[in-house]
Write a protein that holds these residues in place. Sequence first.
Motif, short mmCIF file in Angstrom:
data_model
loop_
_atom_site.label_atom_id
_atom_site.label_comp_id
_atom_site.label_asym_id
_atom_site.label_seq_id
_atom_site.Cartn_x
_atom_site.Cartn_y
_atom_site.Cartn_z
N GLU A 166 0.83 -1.20 0.00
CA GLU A 166 0.00 0.00 0.00
C GLU A 166 0.87 1.25 0.00
O GLU A 166 0.57 2.23 -0.70
N TRP A 167 1.93 1.23 0.79
CA TRP A 167 2.86 2.36 0.81
C TRP A 167 3.36 2.67 -0.59
O TRP A 167 3.38 3.81 -1.02
N MET A 168 3.80 1.62 -1.28
CA MET A 168 4.51 1.81 -2.55
C MET A 168 3.59 2.13 -3.72
O MET A 168 4.05 2.28 -4.84
N LYS A 169 2.30 2.29 -3.44
CA LYS A 169 1.38 2.82 -4.46
C LYS A 169 1.50 4.34 -4.53
O LYS A 169 1.01 4.96 -5.47
N SER A 170 2.15 4.94 -3.53
CA SER A 170 2.26 6.39 -3.45
C SER A 170 3.28 6.91 -4.47
O SER A 170 4.45 6.53 -4.43
N LEU A 199 10.73 9.17 -4.27
CA LEU A 199 11.79 9.30 -3.26
C LEU A 199 12.70 8.06 -3.24
O LEU A 199 13.88 8.17 -2.92
N THR A 200 12.14 6.89 -3.56
CA THR A 200 12.92 5.65 -3.50
C THR A 200 13.34 5.16 -4.88
O THR A 200 13.95 4.09 -4.99
N ALA A 201 13.00 5.93 -5.91
CA ALA A 201 13.32 5.54 -7.30
C ALA A 201 12.81 4.13 -7.59
O ALA A 201 13.52 3.28 -8.12
N SER A 202 11.55 3.88 -7.20
CA SER A 202 10.96 2.55 -7.33
C SER A 202 9.81 2.56 -8.34
O SER A 202 9.14 3.57 -8.54
N GLU A 203 9.58 1.38 -8.93
CA GLU A 203 8.44 1.18 -9.80
C GLU A 203 7.35 0.44 -9.02
O GLU A 203 7.66 -0.40 -8.18
N PRO A 204 6.07 0.76 -9.28
CA PRO A 204 5.00 0.03 -8.57
C PRO A 204 4.98 -1.44 -8.96
O PRO A 204 5.20 -1.79 -10.12
N LEU A 240 23.29 2.58 2.13
CA LEU A 240 22.30 2.68 3.21
C LEU A 240 21.08 3.43 2.70
O LEU A 240 21.20 4.46 2.04
N GLU A 241 19.90 2.90 3.01
CA GLU A 241 18.66 3.51 2.54
C GLU A 241 17.63 3.45 3.65
O GLU A 241 17.42 2.40 4.26
N VAL A 242 16.98 4.57 3.93
CA VAL A 242 15.93 4.60 4.95
C VAL A 242 14.70 5.27 4.38
O VAL A 242 14.79 6.27 3.65
N MET A 243 13.54 4.70 4.68
CA MET A 243 12.27 5.26 4.21
C MET A 243 11.30 5.37 5.38
O MET A 243 10.94 4.35 5.98
N ILE A 244 10.91 6.59 5.70
CA ILE A 244 9.83 6.79 6.67
C ILE A 244 8.56 6.98 5.84
O ILE A 244 8.29 8.07 5.33
N ALA A 245 7.83 5.89 5.67
CA ALA A 245 6.69 5.90 4.75
C ALA A 245 5.48 6.63 5.31
O ALA A 245 4.72 7.26 4.57
#
Length: 210
Positions: free
Chosen positions: A29-33, A39-44, A104-109
Motif C-alpha cells: 500500500e505504501w509503494m502505491k504512493s 523518493l525511493t526511485a521505485s516502480e509500482p 544505506l537507505e531509509v524510508m519513513i513511509a
Amino acid sequence: MKINENTLLEGHRAVLVPYNEEHVPRYHEWMKSPELQQLTASEPLSLQQEYDMQKSWREDNDKCTFIILDKQRWAEPSVEEEQCMVGDVNIFLTDPTDPSLAELEVMIAESSYRGRGFGKEVTRMMMCYGITKLGVKTFQAKIGLDNQVSISMFKKLQFQEVSVCNVFKEVTLELAVDESVRTKLQEDVADMKERDYKQTCSNKHELVLQ
C-alpha cells in the motif's frame, strides 16, 4: 539476508524487525504512493511481485532489511505488528569485490512520523548493526536531489558529498568508518538492545517503555 531473520533491534522510539510476509500488504500500500516511488526511485509492483520481492530479500546475501515499528504502539499487546509499521531501512552490499562497502537507505513511509527523529535513530541503529554484524567500513547514501530532508539528515550524521549525477538527479554521500565514527555511534545508540525476535514478540508486554 538470513543473518537478521530472527533479530529485533530495540531503540528509544523505534523497533527494527525482519521483513516478513505479514508486512507485505502494508508495504504494498505504501509503494502505491507516487511520492514514495519518486523518493525511493521505485516502480509500482503487483501484490504478488511484492511477496516475491520480500522472499528474495530474505534469501539474498547482499541485502539486509528491517521494518521500522513505532515502539510505543508495538509494545501494546492488543496492537498487531502491521499496524505499527512506520517504514523500512536497508543495507545493500553493492560491490562484489568489496563487501565492506554498503549503500544505506531509509524510508519513513508514514508521513506523520517524519520530522520526529525516527529517521536519524534508525539510521544510526542500522549503521551500528552493519559495522558490528556485517563488517561495513564505508557507508554510501544515494539520494534524489530534490529530497533535501534526507540529504540534510545524512550530512548531520557526518556523511560527505562525493558526487552528483545530473542524469539520475541524485547525490552520493559517503562516510568512512574510523574509530571516532565507531565511538560516536556507540554513544548515540548506547540504549539499543538486540533481542530474539520470536521470543520478544511472544512477551512484548513485559517490555518497560522508557
